[in-house]
Design a protein around this motif. Structure first.
Motif, PDB file in Angstrom:
ATOM      1  N   LEU A 133      -7.396  -1.960   1.797  1.00 23.32           N
ATOM      2  CA  LEU A 133      -8.648  -2.601   2.254  1.00 23.32           C
ATOM      3  C   LEU A 133      -8.337  -3.899   2.991  1.00 23.32           C
ATOM      4  N   ALA A 134      -7.406  -4.679   2.457  1.00 26.58           N
ATOM      5  CA  ALA A 134      -7.044  -5.943   3.116  1.00 26.58           C
ATOM      6  C   ALA A 134      -6.339  -5.666   4.457  1.00 26.58           C
ATOM      7  N   TYR A 135      -5.437  -4.684   4.433  1.00 26.39           N
ATOM      8  CA  TYR A 135      -4.748  -4.293   5.675  1.00 26.39           C
ATOM      9  C   TYR A 135      -5.774  -3.844   6.716  1.00 26.39           C
ATOM     10  N   GLY A 175       0.826  -1.211   0.000  1.00 27.87           N
ATOM     11  CA  GLY A 175       0.000   0.000   0.000  1.00 27.87           C
ATOM     12  C   GLY A 175       0.855   1.254   0.000  1.00 27.87           C
ATOM     13  N   ILE A 176       1.909   1.239   0.792  1.00 31.42           N
ATOM     14  CA  ILE A 176       2.819   2.402   0.855  1.00 31.42           C
ATOM     15  C   ILE A 176       3.541   2.568  -0.484  1.00 31.42           C
ATOM     16  N   ASN A 188      -1.569   5.803  -6.024  1.00 32.14           N
ATOM     17  CA  ASN A 188      -2.086   5.068  -7.180  1.00 32.14           C
ATOM     18  C   ASN A 188      -3.311   4.274  -6.713  1.00 32.14           C
ATOM     19  N   TRP A 189      -4.294   4.145  -7.574  1.00 30.82           N
ATOM     20  CA  TRP A 189      -5.495   3.394  -7.195  1.00 30.82           C
ATOM     21  C   TRP A 189      -5.184   1.944  -6.845  1.00 30.82           C
ATOM     22  N   TRP A 190      -4.062   1.439  -7.344  1.00 38.87           N
ATOM     23  CA  TRP A 190      -3.705   0.048  -7.034  1.00 38.87           C
ATOM     24  C   TRP A 190      -3.391  -0.162  -5.551  1.00 38.87           C
ATOM     25  N   SER A 191      -3.200   0.941  -4.849  1.00 40.56           N
ATOM     26  CA  SER A 191      -2.947   0.780  -3.408  1.00 40.56           C
ATOM     27  C   SER A 191      -4.234   0.443  -2.647  1.00 40.56           C
TER      28      SER A 191
END
Lengths: 126, 379
Positions: free
Chosen positions: B99-101, B85-86, B91-94
């Motif tokens: 969400l999972a984190y 995520g970091i 970027n939207w890919w984060s």
């Protein structure tokens, strides 16, 4: 369920863990092999309830039968080494000394002297 | 049909005759709290299914292995998802990684808090305590306050005026339930409680279940947490980015949905003021991912009946006692399909609840404790 017993016994001298000598009424509680190693049974006598323990190294101990946190029989709990864990809220006591080992139990458990003679377990109740 | 609770036999008879819904007072220092004590509903003898001692000892047996494995997976996945995520921040890919984190932070921590609070997850005490502290922080639950509140929840499960952890009070506040899927009200109250405790204020309600000798610890932990959140906010301001808060604090909001989704099923729509967990708790079969996040608390009747049994042994306990329990809901969806209509009916009649049907192999409910009025209310 652990067996419930009510037996009588002679009067004698019991030495408590703090070294004080007190006149005790030795009460026959159960046969030594009624308790598995690292386990506990309930013993009711004269309107009182006790918990009798057999440690992993085959020693016997006795405490009040009810948790000091709430009215729950410790004999339904779990013995792990020298610890008895209450079945309701997992409060822990050292059953050898009665020491409360942390929340949610804050008040120590009363202990009683124990002797084993002729395959029978006696607890000293003053 | 109406159920009139434990005010007194005379009051109850009068209320039944007048068909007046019972207004519940959930305050821990209010009318129903006093009534529960007066009517013997507090610290009562609860129903337990008979389980042979040897079998129960086997079920209660502690082990470090399963919880160490699960904790490595839990924290390892959190580190992985946070790192990704970091790396993809901006970027939207984060988004999927956060969400999972978030679910592992704001939901899986709930069940870790719970199991480690009981002290059953690990055999080794310090491991329980360490994970309990971490999970309590993530869930914004003061570890002292909530240890004692949860003890009360187990003593007086869904007893009105006694149980501080009743998630759905009657009549249900449906807006509140929806908002809590995003942690909004829970977190708001948690921040308020933390600041109040940090100022040295332990409320009158908290004092009803936290012993005096423990209350100073509530204040000390609240102050430590305030310092951590202040440092996180300061870092976010210094960086000119909410990224630090995406990792600490905000996941309690955006990752809360799973623990609310599963948690509402524990007691939602079922009986209150009874002393049989078969009447007020629900077991639901769930998919393996939810069971990992929830640490098997879907076996909730079993957990309440025998809180000494570790999470990893609950499926075995379920097999051992299911003959004596109501049939489990076969899925989360099934659970909601029965629970939501019950909530809606409770809006009109807060005495309404779902009465769990027992199988023919079960011991019947103790009608001397759970009066005919209860059966009538269940319709």
């Amino acid at each position: 369920m652990p067996s419930l017993r009510q037996r009588n016994s002679p009067i004698g001298i019991a030495v408590q863990q703090n070294g004080r000598k007190e006149m005790s009424n030795w009460i026959e509680a159960c046969a030594a092999n009624d308790i598995d190693e690292e386990d506990v049974i309930r013993f009711d006598h004269d309107g009182r309830t006790f918990a009798i323990y057999r440690s992993p190294d085959d020693e016997y101990f006795a405490t009040d039968g009810l948790c000091t946190h709430e009215h729950v029989h410790l004999a339904d709990g779990l013995v792990m080494d020298e610890i008895i864990e209450c079945p309701k809220h997992n409060g822990r006591f050292d059953y050898k000394t009665g020491e409360a080992k942390g929340a949610p139990v804050c008040v120590n458990l009363r202990t009683y002297p124990v002797k084993v003679e002729a395959g029978k377990v006696f607890i000293g109740i003053e | 049909m109406l159920r009139i609770r434990f005010l007194s036999v005379k009051c109850r008879e009068e209320a039944v005759m007048n068909a007046i819904p019972t207004i519940r007072d959930y305050s821990l220092i209010g009318r129903d709290a006093q009534a529960a004590v007066a009517n013997g509903l507090t610290a009562a003898e609860w129903y337990h299914t008979d389980v042979p001692r040897k079998q129960m000892k086997d079920l209660m047996k502690r082990s470090d292995g399963p919880a160490i494995r699960d904790t490595i997976i839990w924290l390892g996945c959190m580190a992985l998802f946070a790192g990704l995520g970091i790396a993809l921040w901006g970027n939207w890919w984060s988004v999927p990684f956060f969400l999972a984190y978030g679910v592992l932070y704001g939901s899986a921590a709930d069940s870790r808090w719970h199991e480690c609070g009981h002290g059953t997850a690990f055999k080794t005490r310090w491991m329980n305590d360490a994970v309990y502290q971490i999970a309590s922080f993530m869930m914004m639950r003061n570890p002292v306050t909530w240890r004692w509140s949860h003890a009360r929840h187990h003593t007086d499960t869904i007893i009105v005026g006694r149980d501080p952890e009743i998630a759905v009070m009657r009549p249900p506040d449906l807006l509140r339930l929806v908002l809590n899927f995003f942690g909004l009200l829970d977190a708001w109250h948690a921040v308020g409680d933390m600041l109040r405790n940090a100022c040295g204020n332990v409320s009158a309600e908290e004092k009803t279940f936290i012993p005096k000798q423990e209350q100073h610890r509530v204040v000390r932990i609240a102050r430590i947490w305030v310092a951590i959140y202040a440092a996180t906010i300061a870092l976010a301001v210094a960086m000119g980015s909410i990224l630090p808060l995406m990792l600490i604090g905000l996941p309690r909001l955006y990752g809360a949905w799973h623990h609310v989704l599963t948690g509402l099923l524990q007691h939602g729509g079922l009986a209150d003021n009874v002393t049989d967990h078969r009447l007020n708790s629900r077991t639901v079969y769930m998919n393996p991912v939810s069971r990992f996040i929830y640490w098997n608390m879907n076996y909730h009747v079993e957990h309440h009946m025998f809180p000494m049994v570790p999470y990893h042994a609950l499926p075995k306990l379920h097999e051992a006692i299911k003959h004596d329990l109501p049939a489990p809901n076969p899925s989360i969806f099934h659970g909601y399909r029965e629970m939501i209509p019950a909530f809606i009916r409770q809006l009109r009649n807060e005495d309404y609840f779902l009465k769990r049907e027992l199988p023919p192999t079960a011991k019947p409910y103790r009608e001397e404790f759970h009066s005919d009025a209860i059966a009538q209310a269940a319709e």
